[in-house]
Design a protein around this motif. Structure first.
Motif, PDB file in Angstrom:
ATOM      1  N   UNK A 110       0.854  -1.203   0.000  1.00 24.46           N
ATOM      2  CA  UNK A 110       0.000   0.000   0.000  1.00 24.46           C
ATOM      3  C   UNK A 110       0.887   1.250   0.000  1.00 24.46           C
ATOM      4  N   UNK A 111       1.898   1.222   0.856  1.00 23.37           N
ATOM      5  CA  UNK A 111       2.849   2.336   0.912  1.00 23.37           C
ATOM      6  C   UNK A 111       3.474   2.591  -0.471  1.00 23.37           C
ATOM      7  N   UNK A 112       3.919   1.514  -1.122  1.00 21.74           N
ATOM      8  CA  UNK A 112       4.585   1.662  -2.422  1.00 21.74           C
ATOM      9  C   UNK A 112       3.631   2.153  -3.502  1.00 21.74           C
ATOM     10  N   UNK A 113       2.385   1.651  -3.442  1.00 14.66           N
ATOM     11  CA  UNK A 113       1.422   2.116  -4.446  1.00 14.66           C
ATOM     12  C   UNK A 113       1.148   3.612  -4.273  1.00 14.66           C
ATOM     13  N   UNK A 114       0.993   4.043  -3.023  1.00  7.86           N
ATOM     14  CA  UNK A 114       0.747   5.468  -2.780  1.00  7.86           C
ATOM     15  C   UNK A 114       1.951   6.306  -3.193  1.00  7.86           C
ATOM     16  N   UNK A 115       3.138   5.765  -2.958  1.00  6.41           N
ATOM     17  CA  UNK A 115       4.351   6.511  -3.302  1.00  6.41           C
ATOM     18  C   UNK A 115       4.572   6.560  -4.816  1.00  6.41           C
ATOM     19  N   UNK A 116       4.518   5.384  -5.458  1.00  4.64           N
ATOM     20  CA  UNK A 116       4.869   5.329  -6.882  1.00  4.64           C
ATOM     21  C   UNK A 116       3.768   5.858  -7.796  1.00  4.64           C
ATOM     22  N   UNK A 117       2.516   5.551  -7.445  1.00  5.86           N
ATOM     23  CA  UNK A 117       1.430   5.963  -8.335  1.00  5.86           C
ATOM     24  C   UNK A 117       0.963   7.391  -8.058  1.00  5.86           C
ATOM     25  N   UNK A 118       1.039   7.800  -6.771  1.00  8.45           N
ATOM     26  CA  UNK A 118       0.455   9.096  -6.405  1.00  8.45           C
ATOM     27  C   UNK A 118       1.472  10.092  -5.830  1.00  8.45           C
ATOM     28  N   UNK A 119       2.710   9.659  -5.665  1.00  8.35           N
ATOM     29  CA  UNK A 119       3.715  10.553  -5.084  1.00  8.35           C
ATOM     30  C   UNK A 119       3.409  10.923  -3.640  1.00  8.35           C
TER      31      UNK A 119
END
Ligand SMILES: [Mg+2]
Length: 288
Positions: A110-119
């Motif tokens: 979840x952390x990575x998706x928020x970081x990579x997809x949404x910055x």
């Protein structure tokens, strides 16, 4: 408000005490006479036993009083009662090693998706027994006051919008459920104005299991219980604060009160009284 309850379930931070470091003398003084009258008092909190009165809550009560005190802690993880003055866990929702590891992986995903997809960068607290706590507002500190503050909701919503997270908080819950499904795990994500918590239980499990115990032991029904918190408010259409999880199919015929002043919608069946900690302490005193 004159109704006398046989069991009173209540949140700790922001309802019973202003903050974890605030003195507990007022709340324990309000609890003692009720315990003497054999009213069951149930603390329902997301935190651990070490954070309730510095882990020394039992020292404020006699062995007799402790017979009527319960704690439902860790966001559904542990349910405690006392026997001969000693605390004991009478039910829990602890995952095995593999499930706990998967919960950690899900939260990292979840952390990575928020970081990579949404910055959108987040911090994760991994050390909880059956869930992780994802800090969505890393730049915003609540300090010692853990109760929800009015502008926090708007700040989080602005932040999500700015980063392009669709459907706001519901979007975060959807991302969490999808991340869990990849591991074949049905997670129970919750969100307040600051934290996204992802695990396998919630406050619903605490109240259901403790009410189940009280029903079996004393034939107490939900109608004879009240449930107090400071985080019932709707934070988005259909999504309510952590205390709203105390209202379940099993407990919903009970009485639900919110001491928060924050304006907004409450779940069906929850009465907003406002007044904060003082309002709750006043209620306890009226019950004696
Ligand atoms: Mg609270």
């Amino acid at each position: 408000m004159k109704k006398k309850y046989k069991a009173i379930f209540f949140d700790w931070d922001g309802t019973a005490v202003l903050s974890r470091k605030a003195p507990v003398e007022d709340i324990v003084a309000a609890m003692r006479p009720l315990l003497d009258e054999k009213v069951n008092l149930v603390i329902v909190s997301g935190t651990t036993i070490e954070n309730i009165a510095g882990g020394k809550l039992a020292e404020y009560f006699t062995e007799e009083q402790l017979n009527y005190l319960y704690l439902g802690l860790g966001r559904g993880t542990f349910n405690y009662r006392y026997e001969n003055g000693q605390e004991l866990v009478f039910s829990d929702m602890l995952p095995d090693e593999k499930l706990l590891a998967d919960i950690h992986r899900i939260c990292f995903d979840i952390h990575m998706e928020l970081l990579e997809k949404y910055g959108l960068n987040t911090d994760i607290v991994f050390s909880r027994p059956n869930y992780c706590k994802i800090d969505l507002m890393v730049a915003n500190q609540r300090g010692d006051n853990l109760f929800m503050q009015e502008n926090e909701l708007d700040m989080l919503k602005d932040c999500l919008k700015k980063h392009g997270v669709e459907n706001g908080l519901q979007g975060l819950l959807d991302i969490s459920v999808a991340a869990g499904a990849k591991y074949g795990i049905q997670v129970k994500p919750t969100c307040d104005a600051k934290y996204l918590e992802v695990g396998i239980s919630s406050k619903s499990d605490n109240v259901d299991q403790i009410l189940g115990y009280l029903q079996e032991k004393y034939e107490i029904s939900a109608e004879e219980c009240s449930f107090w918190g400071d985080e019932y408010v709707g934070i988005e259409e259909g999504i309510y604060g952590s205390d709203s999880f105390m209202r379940t199919d099993k407990t919903k015929s009970g009485y639900f009160f919110d001491v928060s002043e924050v304006p907004g919608k409450r779940p069906e069946g929850v009465e907003q009284l406002g007044g904060g900690v003082d309002r709750f302490l006043g209620f306890l005193k009226e019950q004696v």
